[in-house]
Design a protein around this motif. Structure first.
Motif, PDB file in Angstrom:
ATOM      1  N   ILE A  40     -68.390  36.323 -24.802  1.00 27.79           N
ATOM      2  CA  ILE A  40     -69.472  35.698 -24.028  1.00 27.79           C
ATOM      3  C   ILE A  40     -69.339  36.058 -22.563  1.00 27.79           C
ATOM      4  N   MET A  41     -68.106  36.004 -22.070  1.00 28.13           N
ATOM      5  CA  MET A  41     -67.835  36.313 -20.671  1.00 28.13           C
ATOM      6  C   MET A  41     -67.898  37.814 -20.413  1.00 28.13           C
ATOM      7  N   ILE A  42     -67.360  38.625 -21.321  1.00 29.59           N
ATOM      8  CA  ILE A  42     -67.373  40.079 -21.148  1.00 29.59           C
ATOM      9  C   ILE A  42     -68.802  40.604 -21.153  1.00 29.59           C
ATOM     10  N   ALA A  43     -69.645  40.026 -22.002  1.00 35.08           N
ATOM     11  CA  ALA A  43     -71.042  40.470 -22.086  1.00 35.08           C
ATOM     12  C   ALA A  43     -71.792  40.187 -20.788  1.00 35.08           C
ATOM     13  N   SER A  44     -71.458  39.075 -20.133  1.00 37.27           N
ATOM     14  CA  SER A  44     -72.149  38.713 -18.891  1.00 37.27           C
ATOM     15  C   SER A  44     -71.529  39.369 -17.668  1.00 37.27           C
ATOM     16  N   GLY A  45     -70.220  39.689 -17.765  1.00 36.65           N
ATOM     17  CA  GLY A  45     -69.514  40.238 -16.614  1.00 36.65           C
ATOM     18  C   GLY A  45     -69.198  39.216 -15.553  1.00 36.65           C
ATOM     19  N   GLU A  46     -69.325  37.925 -15.888  1.00 35.43           N
ATOM     20  CA  GLU A  46     -69.091  36.843 -14.929  1.00 35.43           C
ATOM     21  C   GLU A  46     -67.982  35.920 -15.437  1.00 35.43           C
ATOM     22  N   PRO A  47     -67.247  35.240 -14.514  1.00 33.99           N
ATOM     23  CA  PRO A  47     -66.233  34.268 -14.945  1.00 33.99           C
ATOM     24  C   PRO A  47     -66.847  33.193 -15.835  1.00 33.99           C
ATOM     25  N   LEU A  48     -66.019  32.633 -16.722  1.00 35.07           N
ATOM     26  CA  LEU A  48     -66.500  31.633 -17.678  1.00 35.07           C
ATOM     27  C   LEU A  48     -65.461  30.534 -17.810  1.00 35.07           C
ATOM     28  N   VAL A  49     -65.909  29.273 -17.738  1.00 36.75           N
ATOM     29  CA  VAL A  49     -65.008  28.130 -17.881  1.00 36.75           C
ATOM     30  C   VAL A  49     -65.633  27.143 -18.851  1.00 36.75           C
ATOM     31  N   PHE A  50     -64.849  26.742 -19.860  1.00 37.68           N
ATOM     32  CA  PHE A  50     -65.241  25.676 -20.787  1.00 37.68           C
ATOM     33  C   PHE A  50     -64.232  24.552 -20.644  1.00 37.68           C
ATOM     34  N   ARG A  71     -58.487  23.361 -26.161  1.00 38.95           N
ATOM     35  CA  ARG A  71     -59.731  22.730 -25.741  1.00 38.95           C
ATOM     36  C   ARG A  71     -60.289  23.391 -24.477  1.00 38.95           C
ATOM     37  N   PHE A  72     -59.405  23.658 -23.513  1.00 37.72           N
ATOM     38  CA  PHE A  72     -59.847  24.228 -22.238  1.00 37.72           C
ATOM     39  C   PHE A  72     -59.735  25.752 -22.268  1.00 37.72           C
ATOM     40  N   TYR A  73     -60.764  26.397 -21.702  1.00 43.76           N
ATOM     41  CA  TYR A  73     -60.776  27.869 -21.622  1.00 43.76           C
ATOM     42  C   TYR A  73     -61.296  28.285 -20.252  1.00 43.76           C
ATOM     43  N   ALA A  74     -60.615  29.252 -19.639  1.00 47.89           N
ATOM     44  CA  ALA A  74     -61.113  29.874 -18.411  1.00 47.89           C
ATOM     45  C   ALA A  74     -60.780  31.348 -18.468  1.00 47.89           C
ATOM     46  N   GLY A  75     -61.774  32.177 -18.183  1.00 42.72           N
ATOM     47  CA  GLY A  75     -61.545  33.610 -18.232  1.00 42.72           C
ATOM     48  C   GLY A  75     -62.400  34.355 -17.238  1.00 42.72           C
ATOM     49  N   VAL A  76     -61.886  35.492 -16.782  1.00 47.50           N
ATOM     50  CA  VAL A  76     -62.637  36.375 -15.884  1.00 47.50           C
ATOM     51  C   VAL A  76     -62.584  37.777 -16.471  1.00 47.50           C
ATOM     52  N   PRO A  77     -63.619  38.569 -16.224  1.00 44.70           N
ATOM     53  CA  PRO A  77     -63.631  39.922 -16.777  1.00 44.70           C
ATOM     54  C   PRO A  77     -62.771  40.881 -15.963  1.00 44.70           C
ATOM     55  N   LEU A  78     -62.240  41.881 -16.638  1.00 43.03           N
ATOM     56  CA  LEU A  78     -61.607  43.006 -15.969  1.00 43.03           C
ATOM     57  C   LEU A  78     -62.708  44.023 -15.703  1.00 43.03           C
ATOM     58  N   HIS A  94     -54.230  23.142 -24.300  1.00 48.63           N
ATOM     59  CA  HIS A  94     -54.434  22.310 -25.487  1.00 48.63           C
ATOM     60  C   HIS A  94     -55.331  21.110 -25.185  1.00 48.63           C
ATOM     61  N   GLU A  95     -55.257  20.633 -23.956  1.00 45.11           N
ATOM     62  CA  GLU A  95     -56.035  19.451 -23.579  1.00 45.11           C
ATOM     63  C   GLU A  95     -57.258  19.870 -22.755  1.00 45.11           C
ATOM     64  N   PRO A  96     -58.354  19.106 -22.851  1.00 42.38           N
ATOM     65  CA  PRO A  96     -59.554  19.413 -22.048  1.00 42.38           C
ATOM     66  C   PRO A  96     -59.291  19.158 -20.567  1.00 42.38           C
ATOM     67  N   GLN A  97     -60.138  19.741 -19.748  1.00 41.01           N
ATOM     68  CA  GLN A  97     -60.025  19.606 -18.293  1.00 41.01           C
ATOM     69  C   GLN A  97     -61.415  19.728 -17.702  1.00 41.01           C
ATOM     70  N   ASP A  98     -61.624  19.069 -16.569  1.00 38.19           N
ATOM     71  CA  ASP A  98     -62.926  19.129 -15.913  1.00 38.19           C
ATOM     72  C   ASP A  98     -63.219  20.558 -15.472  1.00 38.19           C
ATOM     73  N   ALA A  99     -64.288  21.121 -15.973  1.00 38.02           N
ATOM     74  CA  ALA A  99     -64.647  22.491 -15.642  1.00 38.02           C
ATOM     75  C   ALA A  99     -65.251  22.602 -14.255  1.00 38.02           C
ATOM     76  N   ALA A 100     -65.932  21.568 -13.810  1.00 39.80           N
ATOM     77  CA  ALA A 100     -66.655  21.635 -12.544  1.00 39.80           C
ATOM     78  C   ALA A 100     -65.712  21.851 -11.370  1.00 39.80           C
ATOM     79  N   GLY A 101     -64.539  21.271 -11.410  1.00 41.05           N
ATOM     80  CA  GLY A 101     -63.623  21.396 -10.288  1.00 41.05           C
ATOM     81  C   GLY A 101     -62.601  22.507 -10.432  1.00 41.05           C
ATOM     82  N   PHE A 102     -62.765  23.344 -11.443  1.00 43.54           N
ATOM     83  CA  PHE A 102     -61.766  24.385 -11.686  1.00 43.54           C
ATOM     84  C   PHE A 102     -62.000  25.584 -10.767  1.00 43.54           C
ATOM     85  N   ASP A 103     -60.938  26.061 -10.129  1.00 46.10           N
ATOM     86  CA  ASP A 103     -61.010  27.187  -9.197  1.00 46.10           C
ATOM     87  C   ASP A 103     -60.557  28.469  -9.907  1.00 46.10           C
TER      88      ASP A 103
END
Length: 298
Positions: A40-50, A71-78, A94-103
């Motif tokens: 999903i992130m590679i196709a867009s070429g943009e960072p992705l956070v769930f 539960r938590f995922y954050a990724g950026v494309p190369l 393993h645990e969820p985290q607030d995506a809105a405040g993730f840097d």
């Protein structure tokens, strides 16, 4: 930095995502791209956070996400300098985290460092190929020949298969240079190099410019009969090319070939193989040129 349970770096081809560096457990070495969350992130070429993949609407019906132990995922494309996404740099928790405040800035920086390393490796590969390629003919140079012959000689001891070496010298090449000029001589060298390269049919065969008008063919797993067949075929191909030589045999470029074969039961060195092939080449020159002299390593 992030307190992640898993971090990984991956690359993609047309069908798969390949994990090339993984810290932590729970991630396999590859996955089909259409089944990957990273796609999903590679196709867009943009960072992705769930923040929570189990509750993320974009992942409804996803074939893999509901079954992951994360539960938590954050990724950026190369990203390549041209902006193409060729992989990902990701973390999982393993645990969820607030995506809105993730840097994601540190992930982006790490991805950029990764791509810098890749580009440096690619640049070094180009330099290495250039350092082992003859500038005039485009085939392997003397340095590459020496390294390849050492490898092939060591391989004989492992495989217990014969190794053959052909040394080839263009006949009356100095006369061609003196008569037609060095530019014509260079053209002949390039044309002959193509003939030699065509004789290196297998992946482990090596065609090289040994020096001046002298060339070489390294033929692993080739006995004396096979080496003679290759040499004769090469000579026939050169004759078919009909490269003009103002003072050559029948007005054409010809070649003298010395071929020697090392038996796996005999101890030998790469230097001994070259010396023996050179002696065979000298014999071919002495007995009239435009011929092959072959034999076993003494």
């Amino acid at each position: 930095m992030y307190g992640a349970d898993v971090a990984f770096l991956s690359f993609v081809d047309d069908r798969y995502q390949w994990m090339k560096a993984i810290t932590g457990n729970g991630i396999g070495s590859s996955i089909e791209r259409e089944r990957s969350v990273c796609q999903i992130m590679i196709a867009s070429g943009e960072p992705l956070v769930f923040g929570d993949m189990q509750k993320e609407p974009k992942l409804n019906g996803h074939p893999v996400a509901p079954f992951l132990p994360f539960r938590f995922y954050a990724g950026v494309p190369l990203l390549t300098p041209e902006g193409a996404a060729v992989g990902s740099f990701c973390i999982l928790k393993h645990e969820p985290q607030d995506a809105a405040g993730f840097d994601v800035s540190t992930l982006i920086d790490l991805a950029a460092v990764s791509m810098d390393e890749i580009e440096l490796w690619q640049h070094n590969q180009v330099l290495e190929r250039a350092a082992q390629t003859d500038g005039l003919t485009g085939i392997a140079n003397r340095r590459a020949f020496d390294q390849a012959l050492e490898r092939a000689s060591r391989r004989v001891r492992r495989t217990q298969e014969p190794l053959s070496l052909l040394l080839l010298d263009l006949d009356y090449f100095k006369a061609l240079n003196d008569t037609a000029g060095h530019q014509a001589g260079d053209d002949v060298l390039r044309q002959f190099a193509c003939v030699v390269a065509q004789a290196a049919r297998r992946p482990d065969d090596v065609a090289a410019r040994y020096g001046g008008e002298e060339f070489a063919l390294i033929l692993p797993s080739t006995d004396q009969t096979g080496a003679l067949e290759v040499a004769q075929r090469l000579g026939a191909n050169l004759a078919s090319a009909e490269i003009p030589h103002p003072r050559g045999i029948d007005g054409l470029v010809t070649v003298s070939i010395g071929a020697v074969t090392a038996d796996p039961a005999t101890e030998f060195t790469a230097g001994a193989l070259v010396s023996a092939a050179d002696a065979k080449l000298y014999e071919a020159k002495r007995t009239g040129r435009n011929r092959v002299v072959a034999g076993p390593l003494p």
